[in-house]
Structures are given as structure tokens and as C-alpha cells.
Write an enzyme that holds these catalytic residues in place. Structure first.
Site, PDB file in Angstrom:
ATOM      1  N   HIS A  51       0.756  -1.247  -0.141  1.00 55.02           N
ATOM      2  CA  HIS A  51      -0.002  -0.036  -0.002  1.00 55.02           C
ATOM      3  C   HIS A  51       0.809   1.210   0.002  1.00 55.02           C
ATOM      4  O   HIS A  51       0.871   1.906  -0.966  1.00 55.02           O
ATOM      5  CB  HIS A  51      -0.998   0.030   1.248  1.00 55.02           C
ATOM      6  CG  HIS A  51      -1.778   1.193   1.545  1.00 55.02           C
ATOM      7  ND1 HIS A  51      -2.521   2.010   0.731  1.00 55.02           N
ATOM      8  CD2 HIS A  51      -1.647   2.130   2.587  1.00 55.02           C
ATOM      9  CE1 HIS A  51      -2.744   3.180   1.177  1.00 55.02           C
ATOM     10  NE2 HIS A  51      -2.480   3.220   2.159  1.00 55.02           N
ATOM     11  N   HIS A  75       4.170   6.817   5.429  1.00 51.78           N
ATOM     12  CA  HIS A  75       3.100   7.624   5.827  1.00 51.78           C
ATOM     13  C   HIS A  75       2.187   6.736   6.844  1.00 51.78           C
ATOM     14  O   HIS A  75       1.400   7.252   7.870  1.00 51.78           O
ATOM     15  CB  HIS A  75       1.775   8.052   4.668  1.00 51.78           C
ATOM     16  CG  HIS A  75       1.101   6.917   4.116  1.00 51.78           C
ATOM     17  ND1 HIS A  75       1.407   6.184   2.944  1.00 51.78           N
ATOM     18  CD2 HIS A  75      -0.135   6.696   4.359  1.00 51.78           C
ATOM     19  CE1 HIS A  75       0.404   5.483   2.822  1.00 51.78           C
ATOM     20  NE2 HIS A  75      -0.601   5.846   3.476  1.00 51.78           N
ATOM     21  N   GLU A  79       1.009   5.031  12.736  1.00 48.96           N
ATOM     22  CA  GLU A  79      -0.456   4.736  13.106  1.00 48.96           C
ATOM     23  C   GLU A  79      -0.706   3.344  13.416  1.00 48.96           C
ATOM     24  O   GLU A  79      -1.101   2.713  14.062  1.00 48.96           O
ATOM     25  CB  GLU A  79      -1.320   5.380  11.984  1.00 48.96           C
ATOM     26  CG  GLU A  79      -2.591   4.798  12.248  1.00 48.96           C
ATOM     27  CD  GLU A  79      -3.617   5.924  12.239  1.00 48.96           C
ATOM     28  OE1 GLU A  79      -3.401   7.081  12.037  1.00 48.96           O
ATOM     29  OE2 GLU A  79      -4.813   5.706  12.773  1.00 48.96           O
ATOM     30  N   ASP A  80       0.218   2.465  12.470  1.00 47.71           N
ATOM     31  CA  ASP A  80      -0.027   1.166  12.605  1.00 47.71           C
ATOM     32  C   ASP A  80       0.834   0.136  12.930  1.00 47.71           C
ATOM     33  O   ASP A  80       0.892  -0.961  13.124  1.00 47.71           O
ATOM     34  CB  ASP A  80      -0.290   0.775  10.954  1.00 47.71           C
ATOM     35  CG  ASP A  80      -1.738   1.196  10.206  1.00 47.71           C
ATOM     36  OD1 ASP A  80      -2.639   1.589  10.945  1.00 47.71           O
ATOM     37  OD2 ASP A  80      -1.702   1.209   9.165  1.00 47.71           O
ATOM     38  N   ASP A 141      -2.919   8.209  -1.190  1.00 47.51           N
ATOM     39  CA  ASP A 141      -3.358   7.119  -0.374  1.00 47.51           C
ATOM     40  C   ASP A 141      -4.589   6.861  -0.563  1.00 47.51           C
ATOM     41  O   ASP A 141      -4.876   5.531  -0.877  1.00 47.51           O
ATOM     42  CB  ASP A 141      -3.214   7.786   1.334  1.00 47.51           C
ATOM     43  CG  ASP A 141      -3.781   6.788   2.093  1.00 47.51           C
ATOM     44  OD1 ASP A 141      -3.423   5.835   2.127  1.00 47.51           O
ATOM     45  OD2 ASP A 141      -4.531   7.398   2.915  1.00 47.51           O
ATOM     46  N   ASP A 262     -17.837  17.148 -25.774  1.00 43.90           N
ATOM     47  CA  ASP A 262     -16.471  16.770 -25.583  1.00 43.90           C
ATOM     48  C   ASP A 262     -16.086  15.388 -25.071  1.00 43.90           C
ATOM     49  O   ASP A 262     -15.283  15.195 -24.191  1.00 43.90           O
ATOM     50  CB  ASP A 262     -15.833  17.899 -24.571  1.00 43.90           C
ATOM     51  CG  ASP A 262     -16.911  17.927 -23.670  1.00 43.90           C
ATOM     52  OD1 ASP A 262     -17.725  17.252 -23.492  1.00 43.90           O
ATOM     53  OD2 ASP A 262     -16.583  18.592 -22.296  1.00 43.90           O
TER      54      ASP A 262
HETATM   55 MN    MN Z   1      -2.591   4.668   3.837  1.00 42.80          MN
END
Ligand code: MN
Length: 494
Positions: A51, A75, A79-80, A141, A262
């Protein structure tokens, strides 16, 4: 993007547009993140590192500053995983750490009721005002999450897609990032309106059927004529309109597919503005333009800054086809918007990440988004008050309601800063405490440590509940302690 993004192909990609950059750093960031996420599996069954790697690839495809690519790799680490921001800062420096912090602050999508949701939204705007690069990473993301949405349960799919369509895409649009906006919309579209998605696709495919060959021939004729006129062509290519845009247009045109001119366009990029107008003249000499379809967004840019010349012409076989004519600078701005400032071959002209100019724009976007949400009855109106963004002298962003004063600001920072507040400077000028703050103001609170507490008069001009409550509480406690003092005084000592 290639089938399986790898770290080697990422490094190769970045090297192509920035050979000077520290490529080893990109590999280090990858190894660091891979180690931190080790053992974690996405819902799709793939290792988690796929990811952040895919997110970094999406950004590298924009030829973006490698610092942003590195941040994308890292990133989700704080958090993880058990690896902390401090460790990221130690290994990769404070600028990258501060961007990762910004993304972490935005948090994961966890829907816990409307009020929490609005609160998260507000956080998002503050993080954006602090560093718009955080939002650019967030878009990438989200695009990867949408690309892999199939492995999530339907309810979650719907929520993520809806948020992307209703909130992220309009923000990308307002920031002029049409490439991201288009991707966010088309990826969400199929989850939100599956029937309309299929129908729109059918309409597009039918209208485009058999068009390819004649589009090519039109393109070749144009190319030939421009060469004869000695106009240098930087690029010329065909482009299909995105599905969600077609759908929107069908809604506006009462579902009349014949009115969409268009669907396919030919885009011509030429070196200068004079070349753009010259190209327009040449095209009109070859083909008859459709009335009312010549649009000069060069002299009159769209509100989001978009610039180009548009014209729709009748081909010899009576078909219509749109041309879009622009310079390379206009092209970069049109595709990448704000992100173009961190995009390569801009001769290194980078804007500071904290730029007061964006805050004005952001305040407008925030208001727009909140207004859209107000269609949902559940949302209480006081959330929808217009907000402004102001800065501490260190550059931290504080969002406050419109017409807030330095006292509101002081209480937002800390109760004690409010209670001991004795004066204020706005943009280095001394002001009175009831002065109304404006978007982008830098506010410096002057504290008097010997000050006893807030003044009753402040209640006349403060705008936030926080400030009002703190002042009232303080005054109430004061009165109570006076009473106790009085009791102490009148009651006989033991
Ligand atoms: Mn992410």
C-alpha cells in the site's frame, strides 16, 4: 501503473526526473517501512507494504519532489506499527517527520457519528493549512485505497467511496488537481451509483465506437498543418472524457447524449501563449467551429485557475471534436494544480509549505464542503459557522469561527494563556483584545504572569464557547472564594 509496483521500479521512476536526488534514501525509507509493517496483511491478502509503495508510485508518476515520495512510503508507520515518529525523525529528518505527523493526525477513516466526522473534517483542513503536501499524499493514499476497495465489505466500500466523491474530489478540484479529482471520481462512481455507472459507460462506448480512426486522422491533419505553419508541437494526443464528468453533464443536459460534444478531445501543447492563439486560428481555417463552443480560458481563467483555449469543430464527416490548446505551464497547472509547485521541471521554484495564500482558499473550500453536508438534516447548524485559519508565531494553524478575537485565540491555545492574556499583536502590530481576526493573521499573545484572571468585559466580545466558558467559570470561582474569604473573616477562629 505497472502490474506489481516494486521499490526498484519506484527508484527508476524518480531517477528519471531527478537524477541528483539521494536515491539511497528512498530505498532506506522502503526498507524501514517494510520492516515496521512486517507481518501485516491487507484485507486483499497482500503484505501491507504494497500500500505505501503503491501510494509512492502514484506520486512519482506526477514527477513530484522525492521528499514527498519518501514520506508516502512512511505514511502509515506511526499509526499502524510500534515504530514511533521520533524514530522516523531520527532516521529521516524533521521535514519528513512533520509531514508524516500531519498524515497521522488526519487519522484513518473511522466513522463514529456525524459530529465526530465533522471534527475529523476540521482536522483535515487544519492539517492542510499547515502543510498542503500532506493533502497531496492523502489523495494518493485514498486513490490506492479506492483501487483496492473490492476486498472490503460493501458497507465500508460505500462509505469510503462516498467520502471520496463528496469531500476529497471537490477539494482536489478546488486545489486545481484535476488528474487526482478525475481518478477519485471515477473510482468512487461505480460504488456509489453502480447502475448509472454502467449506463454512462455504455453511452460513452457507443458514442466512441468507430471514432478512433477518424480521431487519428483529424489529429494527423492538425499536426501536418501546424508543422507547415512552423509551430513547434510539444505534445498532441487524444483524451477521453472521464466517466463521472460525462454523467454530471448528462444530468445537466437532461440525459441527452447528443449534447455532449467533448466526449473525446485532442489536446495540443505548444510553447507560448501566442502559439496557442495561432493554433486556434489554424484549426478554424481547416474546420468550421461550432458556435458558442470557443472558450478562451487563457484571458479568462476558470475560478480554480484553469487556463487553456477550447474549441469544438465539425469534421468533414460532420462529427464534432473538441480541441484543447495550452502551454506546458498551463498543462502542469491543469493536471496537478497546487501540487505543480512540487513538481519537477518547474526550475526549482518551490513555495513554502506554509503559505498564507492557501489558507484563504482553504477557508472557502471548508465552507463549501460544510454547506454541502448541511443538506443532511442530522448536522447541527453551529458546525457550519464560517471558519478562519490563523497562525501562531511558530506557524501552527488554529481554526476559529469568523470574527473571533485574540482572546478566543488565547483560550484555544491554553486556559492559562487566556487567563493571563494581557495584550496581543496581530502581524507584529499591537492591537486591542477585541480586534476581529482575519484569515492568515499571525497572532502573538502577550502574557502577564502577575495577572489575576480574565476581565468581565471580555464576555462582551468573545465568540467561542471555550473562551466564554473559561471566563465565566473563572469569575464564578472568584465570587465563591470571596464568599469563603468572607466566612473566614466573620467566623470566629477556633
Ligand atoms: Mn495509507
Amino acid at each position: 501503473m505497472e502490474e506489481k509496483p516494486t521499490i526498484d521500479s519506484l527508484i527508476k521512476k524518480v531517477k528519471e526526473y531527478d537524477p541528483q536526488t539521494d536515491l539511497e534514501m528512498i530505498r532506506l525509507a522502503y526498507d524501514f517501512a517494510a520492516e515496521a509493517h512486517k507481518g501485516q496483511i491487507r484485507k486483499s491478502g497482500e503484505p501491507y507494504i504494497i500500500h505505501p509503495l503503491a501510494t509512492a508510485h502514484i506520486l512519482a508518476d506526477m514527477r513530484i519532489d522525492p521528499l514527498i515520495v519518501i514520506t508516502a512510503l512512511l505514511h502509515d508507520v506511526p499509526e499502524d506499527t510500534t515504530v514511533t515518529l521520533e524514530e522516523i525523525e531520527k532516521n529521516f529528518g524533521s521535514e519528513i517527520a512533520s509531514m508524516v505527523r500531519g498524515i497521522t493526525k488526519l487519522g484513518k477513516l473511522k466513522y463514529r457519528g456525524v459530529e465526530r466526522y465533522i471534527e475529523n473534517l476540521r482536522k483535515m483542513f487544519v492539517a492542510m493549512a499547515e502543510d498542503i503536501r500532506v493533502m497531496i499524499i492523502k489523495f494518493a493514499d485514498r486513490i490506492h485505497n479506492l483501487q483496492t476497495l473490492d476486498s472490503l465489505p460493501p458497507q465500508k466500500q460505500y462509505r469510503i467511496a462516498l467520502e471520496s466523491l463528496e469531500i476529497y474530489a471537490p477539494i482536489a478540484n478546488r486545489l486545481g488537481m484535476s488528474e487526482f479529482k478525475g481518478q477519485l471520481e471515477d473510482l468512487s462512481f461505480q460504488y456509489i451509483y453502480p447502475k448509472e455507472y454502467e449506463r454512462t459507460k455504455k453511452i460513452r462506448d457507443e458514442k466512441l465506437k468507430g471514432k478512433e480512426t477518424y480521431l487519428k486522422s483529424i489529429q494527423q491533419i492538425a499536426e501536418q498543418e501546424l508543422k507547415e505553419a512552423n509551430i513547434q508541437i510539444i505534445s498532441i494526443d487524444g483524451r477521453n472524457k472521464k466517466l463521472y464528468s460525462i454523467y454530471q453533464k448528462l444530468l445537466r443536459k437532461e440525459n441527452d447524449a447528443a449534447q455532449i460534444y467533448d466526449l473525446a478531445a485532442i489536446r495540443i501543447v505548444v510553447p507560448t501563449i501566442a502559439d496557442c492563439y495561432a493554433v486556434l486560428g489554424i484549426l478554424h481555417k481547416i474546420w468550421k467551429p461550432l458556435k458558442g463552443r470557443i472558450k478562451d480560458y487563457i484571458s479568462q481563467p476558470k475560478p480554480n485557475g484553469y487556463q487553456s483555449l477550447h474549441t469544438t469543430i465539425f469534421s468533414d464527416s460532420g462529427e464534432t471534436i473538441e480541441f484543447q490548446i495550452r502551454t506546458p505551464e498551463m498543462h502542469d497547472d491543469a493536471e496537478y494544480g497546487i501540487a505543480a509547485h512540487w513538481h519537477y521541471d518547474e526550475q526549482g521554484s518551490r513555495l513554502p509549505s506554509k503559505d498564507v495564500r492557501w489558507t484563504k482558499e482553504l477557508a472557502i473550500i471548508q465552507k463549501e464542503i460544510l454547506n454541502r453536508l448541511s443538506d443532511l438534516d442530522e448536522i447541527k447548524i453551529d458546525f457550519l459557522q464560517s471558519r478562519i485559519f490563523v497562525f501562531t508565531p511558530k506557524g501552527d494553524v488554529v481554526d476559529l469561527p469568523e470574527n473571533a478575537t485574540p482572546v478566543d485565540f488565547a483560550y484555544h491555545i491554553h486556559t492559562e494563556v487566556g487567563n493571563k492574556c494581557n495584550g496581543a499583536k496581530i502581524n507584529d502590530q499591537m492591537v486591542s483584545l477585541d480586534t476581529e481576526l482575519k484569515n492568515g493573521d499571525v497572532v502573538d499573545i502577550i502574557i502577564d504572569k502577575t495577572r489575576k484572571g480574565p476581565s468581565q468585559d471580555w464576555l462582551k466580545f468573545v465568540k467561542t464557547h471555550t473562551a466564554k466558558n473559561h471566563i465565566e467559570n473563572y469569575l464564578k470561582n472568584q465570587q465563591q472564594s470571596k464568599i469563603t474569604d468572607w466566612f473566614k473573616y466573620v467566623l470566629p477562629k477556633k
